[in-house]
Design a protein around this motif. Structure first.
Motif, mmCIF file in Angstrom:
data_model
loop_
_atom_site.group_PDB
_atom_site.id
_atom_site.type_symbol
_atom_site.label_atom_id
_atom_site.label_comp_id
_atom_site.label_asym_id
_atom_site.label_seq_id
_atom_site.Cartn_x
_atom_site.Cartn_y
_atom_site.Cartn_z
ATOM 1 N N ILE A 94 -8.524 5.037 11.688
ATOM 2 C CA ILE A 94 -8.902 6.447 11.554
ATOM 3 C C ILE A 94 -8.196 7.184 12.692
ATOM 4 C CG2 ILE A 94 -10.768 8.138 11.609
ATOM 5 C CD1 ILE A 94 -12.637 5.962 10.576
ATOM 6 N N ILE A 95 -7.281 8.071 12.323
ATOM 7 C CA ILE A 95 -6.477 8.784 13.317
ATOM 8 C C ILE A 95 -6.655 10.279 13.098
ATOM 9 C CG2 ILE A 95 -4.175 9.100 14.282
ATOM 10 C CD1 ILE A 95 -3.392 6.410 13.082
ATOM 11 N N HIS A 96 -7.190 10.965 14.103
ATOM 12 C CA HIS A 96 -7.479 12.396 13.971
ATOM 13 C C HIS A 96 -7.001 13.138 15.212
ATOM 14 C CE1 HIS A 96 -9.224 16.087 12.773
ATOM 15 N NE2 HIS A 96 -10.354 15.986 13.451
ATOM 16 N N ARG A 97 -6.228 14.174 14.992
ATOM 17 C CA ARG A 97 -5.624 14.976 16.059
ATOM 18 C C ARG A 97 -4.814 14.072 16.994
ATOM 19 N NH1 ARG A 97 -10.750 17.449 16.006
ATOM 20 N NH2 ARG A 97 -11.282 16.319 17.922
ATOM 21 N N ALA A 98 -3.630 13.702 16.496
ATOM 22 C CA ALA A 98 -2.756 12.810 17.266
ATOM 23 C C ALA A 98 -1.312 13.250 17.132
ATOM 24 C CB ALA A 98 -2.912 11.365 16.798
ATOM 25 N N GLU A 99 -0.509 12.893 18.116
ATOM 26 C CA GLU A 99 0.924 13.165 18.081
ATOM 27 C C GLU A 99 1.686 11.910 18.473
ATOM 28 O OE1 GLU A 99 1.911 16.518 20.499
ATOM 29 O OE2 GLU A 99 0.715 17.939 19.296
ATOM 30 N N PHE A 100 2.711 11.605 17.693
ATOM 31 C CA PHE A 100 3.629 10.524 18.005
ATOM 32 C C PHE A 100 4.972 11.172 18.329
ATOM 33 C CE2 PHE A 100 0.347 8.691 15.395
ATOM 34 C CZ PHE A 100 0.176 7.396 15.871
ATOM 35 N N ARG A 101 5.369 11.131 19.578
ATOM 36 C CA ARG A 101 6.578 11.814 20.025
ATOM 37 C C ARG A 101 7.647 10.796 20.415
ATOM 38 N NH1 ARG A 101 3.616 15.658 24.537
ATOM 39 N NH2 ARG A 101 2.239 16.875 23.138
ATOM 40 N N GLY A 107 8.178 -0.779 10.843
ATOM 41 C CA GLY A 107 7.302 -1.797 10.289
ATOM 42 C C GLY A 107 5.828 -1.632 10.604
ATOM 43 N N ILE A 108 5.417 -0.488 11.142
ATOM 44 C CA ILE A 108 4.005 -0.267 11.441
ATOM 45 C C ILE A 108 3.180 -0.315 10.154
ATOM 46 C CG2 ILE A 108 4.196 2.257 11.283
ATOM 47 C CD1 ILE A 108 2.143 2.477 13.527
ATOM 48 N N ASP A 109 2.013 -0.931 10.223
ATOM 49 C CA ASP A 109 1.126 -1.050 9.061
ATOM 50 C C ASP A 109 -0.043 -0.082 9.214
ATOM 51 O OD1 ASP A 109 -0.495 -1.729 6.952
ATOM 52 O OD2 ASP A 109 -0.570 -3.870 7.396
ATOM 53 N N LEU A 110 0.002 0.986 8.426
ATOM 54 C CA LEU A 110 -1.084 1.970 8.396
ATOM 55 C C LEU A 110 -1.720 2.009 7.007
ATOM 56 C CD1 LEU A 110 0.664 4.751 10.499
ATOM 57 C CD2 LEU A 110 -1.471 3.602 11.112
ATOM 58 N N SER A 111 -1.693 0.889 6.327
ATOM 59 C CA SER A 111 -2.294 0.827 4.995
ATOM 60 C C SER A 111 -3.800 1.062 5.088
ATOM 61 C CB SER A 111 -2.010 -0.532 4.346
ATOM 62 O OG SER A 111 -2.463 -1.597 5.156
ATOM 63 N N HIS A 112 -4.325 1.765 4.099
ATOM 64 C CA HIS A 112 -5.756 2.085 4.009
ATOM 65 C C HIS A 112 -6.238 2.941 5.187
ATOM 66 C CE1 HIS A 112 -6.543 -0.649 0.593
ATOM 67 N NE2 HIS A 112 -5.671 -1.453 1.182
ATOM 68 N N ALA A 113 -5.322 3.534 5.942
ATOM 69 C CA ALA A 113 -5.714 4.367 7.077
ATOM 70 C C ALA A 113 -6.079 5.773 6.628
ATOM 71 C CB ALA A 113 -4.583 4.429 8.100
ATOM 72 N N THR A 114 -6.871 6.457 7.442
ATOM 73 C CA THR A 114 -7.184 7.870 7.257
ATOM 74 C C THR A 114 -6.502 8.632 8.387
ATOM 75 O OG1 THR A 114 -9.332 7.369 6.236
ATOM 76 C CG2 THR A 114 -9.008 9.591 7.097
ATOM 77 N N ILE A 115 -5.549 9.483 8.024
ATOM 78 C CA ILE A 115 -4.691 10.138 9.007
ATOM 79 C C ILE A 115 -4.790 11.644 8.798
ATOM 80 C CG2 ILE A 115 -2.324 10.362 9.847
ATOM 81 C CD1 ILE A 115 -1.837 7.526 8.677
ATOM 82 N N MET A 116 -5.328 12.360 9.773
ATOM 83 C CA MET A 116 -5.545 13.799 9.617
ATOM 84 C C MET A 116 -5.139 14.547 10.885
ATOM 85 S SD MET A 116 -9.137 15.820 8.751
ATOM 86 C CE MET A 116 -9.310 14.953 7.208
ATOM 87 N N ASN A 117 -4.444 15.660 10.689
ATOM 88 C CA ASN A 117 -3.968 16.471 11.805
ATOM 89 C C ASN A 117 -3.113 15.629 12.754
ATOM 90 O OD1 ASN A 117 -5.137 19.206 11.401
ATOM 91 N ND2 ASN A 117 -7.068 18.057 11.456
ATOM 92 N N VAL A 118 -2.031 15.089 12.190
ATOM 93 C CA VAL A 118 -1.151 14.207 12.959
ATOM 94 C C VAL A 118 0.288 14.688 12.856
ATOM 95 C CG1 VAL A 118 -0.221 11.868 13.157
ATOM 96 C CG2 VAL A 118 -2.671 12.204 12.732
#
Length: 218
Positions: A94-101, A107-118
């Motif tokens: 569960i990822i909320h309000r995040a930044e990847f800079r 190859g990152i595995d974000l399957s079945h993830a909930t990603i919001m405001n990213v």
């Protein structure tokens, strides 16, 4: 409080992180650990395994997470700067309000993830997996997600700008309202019915015509 970031018509909430955070020293991570209010930098957190770890209001700088498995990870109000997250397993996160800079996400595995405001900005995400994930209010810009897997992913309010998605898989993913016109690709894995309402450029129309065996007369 966080502020809004404008990206044409899309607005996302940015991480709510206080100023002048102290440095956090993380040597070991166990299942259920909770970390908050700090900066973690210049460290190796690679090849770790833990479940239900939570990071809240944390900045990661120059961290190597290669090969780490954090199942059911929770990230809230976090920033990753120049981190290597190659082949990490963040499935069911569960990822909320995040930044990847400027991060490496190969190859990152974000399957079945909930990603919001990213925000993904200038990231290398080739072969990333988003299978069965839910993405809402997400901006991907100046990045490469070639051969990424978006199979049966739920996309809502997504902005893609100056991003290479060549040979990515979108089968089973509804692309209605998604603007791909600023993306680079020569081919995609996609079903005809999923393209309804998708926005593409004139040049990309020829790509899709070739994908489905159509002949465009000049």
């Amino acid at each position: 409080m966080g502020h809004k970031q404008k990206d044409k018509e899309l607005k996302i909430e940015t991480p709510r992180i206080p100023q002048n955070l102290s440095e956090l020293i993380v040597e070991d991570i166990q299942s259920g650990d909770y970390f908050e209010m700090g900066v973690i930098q210049d460290a190796f957190l690679d090849n770790r395994t833990a479940n239900k770890v939570c990071f809240d209001k944390v900045i990661f700088r120059h961290i190597n997470f290669t090969g780490t498995s954090f199942h059911q990870l929770e990230l809230t109000d976090v920033i990753f700067e120049k981190c290597d997250l190659s082949n990490v397993d963040f499935s069911n996160a569960i990822i909320h309000r995040a930044e990847f800079r400027n991060c490496k996400l190969v190859g990152i595995d974000l399957s079945h993830a909930t990603i919001m405001n990213v925000l993904f900005n200038e990231c290398m995400g080739n072969y990333a997996t988003f299978r069965f994930a839910q993405l809402k209010q997400v901006i991907i810009q100046g990045s490469s997600f070639q051969s990424a897997d978006f199979y049966t992913t739920k996309l809502k309010k997504i902005a893609l700008h100056s991003t290479n998605i060549n040979k990515s898989q979108f089968s089973g993913t509804k692309l209605e309202g998604i603007d791909l016109s600023d993306c680079e690709f020569n081919g995609l894995g996609v079903e005809v019915e999923d393209l309804k309402g998708c926005l593409i450029s004139r040049e990309q129309a020829y790509v899709f015509a070739n994908l489905f065996g159509l002949v465009v007369k000049e």
